[in-house]
Design an enzyme around this catalytic site. Structure first.
Site, PDB file in Angstrom:
ATOM      1  N   HIS A   1      66.923  51.652  38.811  1.00 54.41           N
ATOM      2  CA  HIS A   1      66.745  50.484  38.636  1.00 54.41           C
ATOM      3  C   HIS A   1      65.384  49.823  39.475  1.00 54.41           C
ATOM      4  O   HIS A   1      65.168  50.604  40.720  1.00 54.41           O
ATOM      5  CB  HIS A   1      67.894  49.434  38.989  1.00 54.41           C
TER       6      HIS A   1
ATOM      7  N   GLU B   1      72.525  46.651  43.764  1.00 55.55           N
ATOM      8  CA  GLU B   1      73.973  46.835  43.586  1.00 55.55           C
ATOM      9  C   GLU B   1      75.029  47.352  44.359  1.00 55.55           C
ATOM     10  O   GLU B   1      74.270  48.334  45.057  1.00 55.55           O
ATOM     11  CB  GLU B   1      74.158  47.350  41.936  1.00 55.55           C
TER      12      GLU B   1
ATOM     13  N   HIS C   1      70.746  57.417  40.314  1.00 51.11           N
ATOM     14  CA  HIS C   1      72.192  57.501  40.537  1.00 51.11           C
ATOM     15  C   HIS C   1      72.901  57.657  39.175  1.00 51.11           C
ATOM     16  O   HIS C   1      72.288  57.339  38.107  1.00 51.11           O
ATOM     17  CB  HIS C   1      72.557  56.164  41.179  1.00 51.11           C
TER      18      HIS C   1
ATOM     19  N   ARG D   1      66.577  54.874  31.980  1.00 45.85           N
ATOM     20  CA  ARG D   1      67.277  56.021  31.947  1.00 45.85           C
ATOM     21  C   ARG D   1      66.540  57.263  31.913  1.00 45.85           C
ATOM     22  O   ARG D   1      65.372  57.534  31.181  1.00 45.85           O
ATOM     23  CB  ARG D   1      68.021  56.031  30.331  1.00 45.85           C
TER      24      ARG D   1
END
Length: 760
Positions: A553, A570, A628, A648
């Site tokens: 991200h 996050e 991740h 991705r």
């Protein structure tokens, strides 16, 4: 299943019953309700939510006519420029999940008798096979203006006639009712196959739409380049996936005055006397007028409060040309009728003279007119029903039925409805008047009369995602109500356009969370949220049956510049996991772009990632830039910035149900990824500059003392009981999420369990 309601169209063919700004789908044709309302009511048993597509000009009418459907969940798509049905339906489908099933209906139909319910149920049986089901009814001939189809050697053949024709002997044709049943993903896949350029344009359009509210405006400039094309021409007439299903119900399509007359079986509607007439039809919508016809043949007479249309039968459709040729001189009569919808209710003109106008005013519950003043006329109000709250100058009083109020010229005034029932008022205006709805009115600043108190606390219902790696625990164990085969994610606290939470309790039940915040003001978020243009947090549950893609991200700077979104830091809280479960978090050694690209290509990227065993109750903070992935068998509560930006890098060469590889975003990922070694372990501190999370396990009762710095979200992980805040008391169970507006208050939980308290 969701219902896509096609409610566009102009108002000329049924003139004077319909008008340009009050088209046929909204006029009262059947037992004092409109075709639009009839369509909604007919499909409520099958559909949990309605997507209504219509012109932006009709927004007030749609909102007004939906008032009768309490608790209806709906979303409106308001087109500034119509592009026919294929783009409209595709936009609606792209705004939902591809796993959604849809029923597509039009609002120019009347369905009475027969087994409509059974036809819908049979149509749904073919959805798992990827079929696009079209409902048809047996036709005896080809009539102009209708579409027809038949099944020939497994393919659908369509026919449209401009004149009445005989059906060839031996052929079976069916009326195309325009009723479609399909899975959203299947429809979009077929559109992308059969009309790839149109599909690409529509996707680009949807990416640029503002979808943060219940009502989605589709700007004209955004669809300017889209080809206006019907769903039939774009998909159903060319797709091998189309299945024609015979219905067994009575169906009428109201396109012209003649078709409306046929629905009425040629019988007079309204007060009329016919003497020595043959094949004469009278449609009289003026309740206090009598129509008398004598010695006429083959004529249709349509009478309303302000206009009359008399035509030979079979020529009534010439009204379109009549309107076109006389529009300049008589525009007022062609555009507007006696009934006019507003954001607060309905105005109906009962009488119009040179210096006197009489109107019936209906104010919907919880609505109010703006505070205003008239300089050139006086008004007198008589309350017919309901309780009106009226402000004259600075005095506010309530008036019930029989109440009489005079408004002198130049007096500031305002009417509001604070009751749960409609307020109906007769208004008499005397003075200098103008035709239309602008006239002598000056709006004034003022405080609203109708004020709805914000709830002390609400429970939220999530938006669901069905990514191919997902499982079923959220439904099987946590009783989430969703009929997707897979529930990969449930977005519990979200105002993001990709999936908003819904308020499930209180006086604002049914609102999207974003609408709820807009209704009560950003003050309910707390002062810590003032710097944020948008709601800052998103909380979700993630159930991974299989491994998620290797992803990264971006941070705020890159995401805002490239995606017009926040970045995505996050926190993962491990709610549950299978033995030997793991996560990928960061690189196990320093690397560079060249090596990462090579390993993506040869499928060895995971060889240089940290593979971390996880246990229930642990938490991990994933900074932006960290590569991740979540491994299989893990159930996570994710707390993150409100963003849906994911790049991705690698997805194990998985294909979706249509055999297509999932999209990768390698170039953008290379811009933001941290190539250095990452030492990763469970975190003890569950807070960062964006949010703070407190874990609380309690046996019987726990209290939280809150302040006005930030709203709070309470996410229940274990236990059942009652959560109380102020006057609100709600039951809780695992996987529930509660939103508590900012303020000095106490929250008490009784019953025991494990809860996460989240704030900015």
């Amino acid at each position: 299943m969701k219902c896509i309601v096609l409610a566009g169209g102009s108002g000329d063919r049924l003139w004077p019953l319909s008008r340009k700004n009050y088209p046929k789908q909204f006029i009262h044709i059947k037992e004092n309700r409109s075709l639009f309302q009839e369509t909604i009511a007919r499909n409520i048993p099958f559909c949990e939510e309605f997507y209504i597509i219509t012109s932006s000009k009709y927004a007030n009418i749609v909102e007004g006519q939906l008032q009768v459907f309490q608790g209806l969940r709906y979303r409106c798509f308001y087109e500034e420029k119509g592009r026919k049905t294929a783009p409209a339906v595709a936009i609606a489908c792209l705004c939902g999940n591809r796993s959604e099933d849809y029923l597509v209906v039009s609002t120019d139909h009347i369905i009475e008798g027969g087994d409509y319910k059974g036809a819908i149920a049979r149509g749904r049986e073919y959805i798992p096979d990827g079929k696009l089901v079209c409902l048809g009814l047996p036709a005896e001939r080809f009539d102009p203006g209708y579409g027809y189809f038949r099944q020939v050697e497994g393919r659908a053949e369509f026919h449209h006639s401009e004149v009445q024709e005989r059906i060839p002997d031996g052929e079976e044709w069916y009326y195309d009712t325009g009723i479609l049943i399909f899975n959203g993903g299947d429809f979009l896949h077929e559109l992308s196959r059969k009309s790839p350029s149109l599909y690409a344009q529509i996707r680009e359009c949807v990416d640029r739409l503002d979808m943060y509210g219940r009502n989605v405006r589709i700007p004209g400039e955004l669809v300017e380049e889209l080809e206006p094309v019907s769903i039939g021409r774009a998909v159903t007439s060319v797709s091998e996936k189309v299945l024609l299903l015979k219905g067994d119900f009575r169906w009428s399509r109201i396109m012209t005055l003649e078709s409306l007359d046929r629905y009425y079986h040629g019988e007079a509607s309204g007060k009329s006397i016919l003497k020595n007439c043959g094949n004469v039809s009278v449609i009289n919508e003026a309740a206090h007028q009598l129509v008398v016809a004598n010695g006429l043949s083959d004529v249709i007479v349509v009478n309303t409060a302000d206009a009359v249309y008399v035509s030979k039968k079979n020529e009534a459709d010439q009204i379109k040309a009549i309107i076109r040729d006389n529009y300049g001189e008589q525009q007022a009569y062609f555009d507007e009728g006696p009934v006019y919808y507003t954001p607060w209710g309905i105005k109906e003109t009962l009488h119009y003279g040179e210096s006197c106008k009489v109107k019936k005013i209906t104010i919907f519950p919880g609505k109010e007119l703006s505070r205003h003043v008239h300089r050139l006329r006086t008004e007198h109000w008589s309350v017919i029903s309901g309780t009106a709250t009226i402000q004259l100058d600075d005095r506010i009083r309530e008036y019930g039925p029989g109440g009489s109020i005079s408004v002198p010229m130049g007096t500031p005034h305002q009417i509001a409805n604070r009751s749960p029932e409609d307020v109906v008022i007769i208004e008499v205006s005397v003075g200098e008047l103008e035709y239309g709805h602008g006239s002598d009115l000056t709006r004034l600043a003022g405080q609203p009369i109708v004020r709805t108190d914000c709830d002390d606390m609400v429970r939220l219902e999530p938006a669901f995602k069905d990514n191919l790696w997902g499982g079923t625990r959220l439904r099987d164990i946590y009783k989430k109500k969703c009929d997707y085969d897979i529930i990969a994610e449930s977005w519990e606290l979200s105002t993001h356009k990709a999936g908003q939470s819904i308020v499930a309790t209180g006086g604002s039940r049914g609102l999207m969370l974003g609408e709820y915040i807009e209704r009560f003001g950003r003050e309910i978020l707390g002062w810590k949220c003032d710097p944020y243009e948008r709601f800052p947090l998103l909380i979700k549950f993630i159930d991974s049956r299989d491994s998620l893609s290797i992803q990264v991200h971006p941070g705020d700077d890159y995401a805002l510049r490239k995606e017009d979104e926040y970045g995505k830091n996050e926190l993962w809280y491990i709610v549950d996991c299978e033995p030997d479960s793991w996560l990928y978090c960061g690189f196990s050694r320093d690397t560079d772009e060249e090596e990462v690209r090579r390993r993506i290509a040869d499928g060895t990227l995971t060889d240089i990632l940290n593979k971390i065993p996880v246990k229930k109750g642990e938490s991990y903070f994933i900074e932006t830039g960290t590569v991740h992935a979540i491994g299989p068998g893990v159930l996570i509560c994710e707390l993150q910035q409100s963003s849906n930006v994911t790049y991705r890098l690698y997805d194990y060469l998985r294909r979706d149900k249509y055999g297509e590889l999932r999209e990768l975003h390698v170039d953008k990922a290379m811009d933001v990824v941290n190539f250095h070694r990452k030492n990763m372990e469970a975190t003890r501190s569950m807070e960062c500059k964006y949010f703070s999370v407190e874990e609380c396990r309690f046996d019987r009762e726990v209290s939280f003392h809150l302040d006005d710095s930030s709203f709070r979200a309470f996410v229940v992980l274990e236990g059942e009981g009652t959560i109380c805040c102020g006057k609100d008391s709600l039951a809780y169970r695992p996987a529930d999420c509660f939103f508590v507006p900012a303020g000095k208050k106490n929250v008490t939980m009784e019953g025991g369990g494990l809860v996460l308290k989240v704030q900015v």
